[in-house]
Design a protein around this motif. Structure first.
Motif, PDB file in Angstrom:
ATOM      1  N   VAL A   1      -4.056   6.638   3.144  1.00  0.00           N
ATOM      2  CA  VAL A   1      -4.380   5.216   3.280  1.00  0.00           C
ATOM      3  C   VAL A   1      -3.136   4.435   3.693  1.00  0.00           C
ATOM      4  CG1 VAL A   1      -5.125   3.151   2.016  1.00  0.00           C
ATOM      5  CG2 VAL A   1      -6.275   5.330   1.634  1.00  0.00           C
TER       6      VAL A   1
ATOM      7  N   LEU B   1       0.827  -1.209   0.000  1.00  0.00           N
ATOM      8  CA  LEU B   1       0.000   0.000   0.000  1.00  0.00           C
ATOM      9  C   LEU B   1       0.862   1.261   0.000  1.00  0.00           C
ATOM     10  CD1 LEU B   1      -2.806  -1.011   2.525  1.00  0.00           C
ATOM     11  CD2 LEU B   1      -3.051  -0.653   0.060  1.00  0.00           C
TER      12      LEU B   1
ATOM     13  N   ILE C   1      -2.528   4.982  -4.835  1.00  0.00           N
ATOM     14  CA  ILE C   1      -3.262   4.978  -3.568  1.00  0.00           C
ATOM     15  C   ILE C   1      -2.954   6.269  -2.818  1.00  0.00           C
ATOM     16  CG2 ILE C   1      -3.488   3.749  -1.374  1.00  0.00           C
ATOM     17  CD1 ILE C   1      -2.632   1.215  -2.946  1.00  0.00           C
ATOM     18  N   GLU C   2      -3.954   6.822  -2.196  1.00  0.00           N
ATOM     19  CA  GLU C   2      -3.763   8.059  -1.436  1.00  0.00           C
ATOM     20  C   GLU C   2      -2.757   7.838  -0.301  1.00  0.00           C
ATOM     21  OE1 GLU C   2      -4.904  11.169  -1.970  1.00  0.00           O
ATOM     22  OE2 GLU C   2      -5.630  10.332  -3.844  1.00  0.00           O
TER      23      GLU C   2
ATOM     24  N   SER D   1       1.548   4.064  -3.594  1.00  0.00           N
ATOM     25  CA  SER D   1       0.871   5.317  -3.274  1.00  0.00           C
ATOM     26  C   SER D   1       1.187   6.382  -4.327  1.00  0.00           C
ATOM     27  CB  SER D   1       1.270   5.802  -1.887  1.00  0.00           C
ATOM     28  OG  SER D   1       2.628   6.140  -1.871  1.00  0.00           O
ATOM     29  N   CYS D   2       0.385   7.426  -4.318  1.00  0.00           N
ATOM     30  CA  CYS D   2       0.541   8.530  -5.288  1.00  0.00           C
ATOM     31  C   CYS D   2       1.939   9.150  -5.280  1.00  0.00           C
ATOM     32  CB  CYS D   2      -0.489   9.619  -5.024  1.00  0.00           C
ATOM     33  SG  CYS D   2      -2.177   9.109  -5.229  1.00  0.00           S
TER      34      CYS D   2
END
Length: 190
Positions: free
Chosen positions: A85, A56, A81-82, A60-61
């Motif tokens: 998160v 994750l 993914i933000e 991520s971004c």
């Protein structure tokens, strides 16, 4: 923001190492109660969950310029993914896994993983997680420590664990090393 996500990604591998080293010399690392699927050797459950958190964070971004060339798409088209998160997964999943590890190794009075429950929120804050998120994680850590404080948690029918002291020392030393790395990486990563 990319520096916080990158620091947490590096720290996630270090936290997984702390769990592995802390459980390596234990004769039994499993829960004695609960559903059958959780009464297995916890290393089989703990390490994959910790790698999910690493995934994750990686996807991520802020880290899209690193992973999007591997996927073969322009990084601005995928997004990722933000970061929040990933940060919440780092704090929440590590605390959940640490709480299960504390419960499986004798509860708060005996477990070698108590130090890790305390260090996860502090490590996240040191790496740049916002204070509100780190404070929420610290509150969750207190709840986990109080919830596992009773001596009803047992190591299993074989009696006390002979390597418990070694594991406690290893987790404490490695946990403090992870904390030092977080405090160093927080302001030093680009």
């Amino acid at each position: 923001m990319a520096s916080t996500v990158l620091a947490l990604l590096i720290l996630q591998f270090l936290v997984a190492t702390v769990f592995w080293v802390g459980s390596a010399r234990l004769r039994r690392f499993q829960l004695e109660r609960g559903p059958a699927w959780i009464r297995v050797e916890l290393t089989r459950v703990v390490l994959p969950l910790l790698m999910v958190v690493a995934g994750l964070l990686f996807f991520s971004c802020p880290l899209a310029p690193l992973w999007s060339p591997v996927v073969g798409l322009p990084w601005d088209s995928l997004g990722g993914i933000e970061p929040q998160v990933g940060r919440l997964a780092f704090l929440g999943m590590n605390l959940l896994v640490a709480g299960v590890a504390v419960a499986a190794t004798g509860g708060t009075p005996r477990s070698p993983f108590v130090a890790l429950v305390v260090l996860v929120p502090v490590t996240g804050w040191g790496a740049g997680v916002p204070l509100l998120e780190a404070g929420g994680a610290a509150l969750l850590a207190v709840v986990l420590l109080v919830g596992t404080a009773q001596r009803r948690w047992v190591m299993g029918p074989a009696g006390p664990e002979p390597h418990l002291g070694w594991s406690r020392g290893a987790v404490l030393v490695l946990g403090l090393t992870v904390l030092a790395a977080a405090l160093w990486m927080g302001p030093h990563l680009p």
